[in-house]
Scaffold this motif. Structure first.
Motif, PDB file in Angstrom:
ATOM      1  N   ASN A 135       0.807  -1.229   0.000  1.00  0.00           N
ATOM      2  CA  ASN A 135       0.000   0.000   0.000  1.00  0.00           C
ATOM      3  C   ASN A 135       0.839   1.280   0.000  1.00  0.00           C
ATOM      4  OD1 ASN A 135       0.957  -0.227   2.613  1.00  0.00           O
ATOM      5  ND2 ASN A 135      -1.015   0.168   3.601  1.00  0.00           N
ATOM      6  N   THR A 136       2.169   1.161  -0.127  1.00  0.00           N
ATOM      7  CA  THR A 136       3.003   2.359  -0.123  1.00  0.00           C
ATOM      8  C   THR A 136       4.397   2.055  -0.664  1.00  0.00           C
ATOM      9  OG1 THR A 136       3.897   4.140   1.262  1.00  0.00           O
ATOM     10  CG2 THR A 136       3.792   1.951   2.250  1.00  0.00           C
ATOM     11  N   HIS A 137       4.995   3.043  -1.291  1.00  0.00           N
ATOM     12  CA  HIS A 137       6.419   2.996  -1.595  1.00  0.00           C
ATOM     13  C   HIS A 137       7.181   3.320  -0.307  1.00  0.00           C
ATOM     14  CE1 HIS A 137       5.041   3.093  -5.734  1.00  0.00           C
ATOM     15  NE2 HIS A 137       4.479   4.273  -5.541  1.00  0.00           N
ATOM     16  N   GLU A 138       8.464   2.992  -0.275  1.00  0.00           N
ATOM     17  CA  GLU A 138       9.249   3.200   0.941  1.00  0.00           C
ATOM     18  C   GLU A 138      10.576   3.873   0.596  1.00  0.00           C
ATOM     19  OE1 GLU A 138       9.878   0.619   4.921  1.00  0.00           O
ATOM     20  OE2 GLU A 138      10.461  -0.432   3.079  1.00  0.00           O
ATOM     21  N   VAL A 139      10.939   4.890   1.372  1.00  0.00           N
ATOM     22  CA  VAL A 139      12.205   5.596   1.202  1.00  0.00           C
ATOM     23  C   VAL A 139      13.072   5.331   2.423  1.00  0.00           C
ATOM     24  CG1 VAL A 139      13.302   7.857   0.968  1.00  0.00           C
ATOM     25  CG2 VAL A 139      11.140   7.392  -0.212  1.00  0.00           C
ATOM     26  N   LEU A 140      14.316   4.948   2.198  1.00  0.00           N
ATOM     27  CA  LEU A 140      15.228   4.605   3.276  1.00  0.00           C
ATOM     28  C   LEU A 140      16.530   5.385   3.129  1.00  0.00           C
ATOM     29  CD1 LEU A 140      14.814   0.703   3.113  1.00  0.00           C
ATOM     30  CD2 LEU A 140      13.597   2.290   4.618  1.00  0.00           C
ATOM     31  N   GLY A 141      16.977   6.019   4.202  1.00  0.00           N
ATOM     32  CA  GLY A 141      18.247   6.716   4.210  1.00  0.00           C
ATOM     33  C   GLY A 141      19.170   6.087   5.227  1.00  0.00           C
ATOM     34  N   VAL A 142      20.318   5.593   4.799  1.00  0.00           N
ATOM     35  CA  VAL A 142      21.257   4.917   5.701  1.00  0.00           C
ATOM     36  C   VAL A 142      22.043   5.972   6.481  1.00  0.00           C
ATOM     37  CG1 VAL A 142      23.129   3.254   5.905  1.00  0.00           C
ATOM     38  CG2 VAL A 142      21.450   3.019   4.052  1.00  0.00           C
TER      39      VAL A 142
END
Length: 201
Positions: free
Chosen positions: A97-104
């Motif tokens: 139900n959603t895209h996901e953004v990840l910042g390391v």
């Protein structure tokens, strides 16, 4: 070339203050992309053909900076709401139900995308990398090191993310219905007007 910025009170401004983060220029950004087919009960990019995006070493932080706060403010500025700071689950899963953004923001990890069947992709990520995982794409950590931690964010109009594990046909069928309802993001999480808008159409 990098742009040095400081974030205070919700504002990003060019500055020489002590707590700085740098962002690679658009011309020099290193971007890895993968379009993953359906693998087992993991839909991946079967329906939308959107690539997984990995912005390599796009951010760097000074030793005195609060990397998590900087990344959260950057994502928020570009229309993605930070929801957590954590590593990544070691069980393959995806969101329907959603895209996901990840910042390391700390450490590194070997991540697997696509599920568990033949055809998966593995990528090693490090502090300063940003990932954009399309709705439906499976992901998990294979190994983590250096107190691996990320900021996770989602588009402002996204519902609370669900969890799916590629386990059966019933889950897949419901996920299929959900995936078709998810809109494209309105901006790039790093640059605002950046690569995502060209590659996700």
């Amino acid at each position: 070339m990098r742009l040095f910025v400081t974030m205070r009170l919700g504002v990003i401004s060019e500055s020489s203050l002590s707590k700085t983060m740098s962002i690679s220029s658009l011309k020099s950004v290193r971007l890895r992309t993968h379009v993953l087919p359906r693998l087992g009960y993991f839909p991946n990019s079967e329906f939308h053909q959107l690539p997984l995006l990995i912005y390599q070493n796009v951010l760097s932080f000074s030793e005195t900076s609060d990397a998590g706060s900087f990344v959260e403010e950057l994502f928020r500025k570009n229309g993605f709401l930070p929801q957590w700071r954590y590593g990544m689950y070691k069980q393959s899963h995806y969101h329907s139900n959603t895209h996901e953004v990840l910042g390391v923001i700390c450490g590194g990890a070997l991540l697997r995308f696509g599920g568990e069947d033949k055809g998966v992709v593995e990528e090693r990520v490090h502090t300063g990398d940003v990932l954009v995982i399309p709705v439906g794409v499976g992901h998990r950590a294979v190994e983590e090191d250096g107190n691996f931690q990320m900021v996770g964010a989602y588009a402002k109009d996204s519902p609370s993310w669900d969890m799916n594990y590629g386990s059966n046909q019933q889950e897949y069928d419901q996920a299929t219905l959900n995936i078709h309802k998810v809109p494209l993001p309105k901006s790039d999480p790093v640059y605002g007007k950046g690569p995502l808008l060209k590659l996700w159409t």
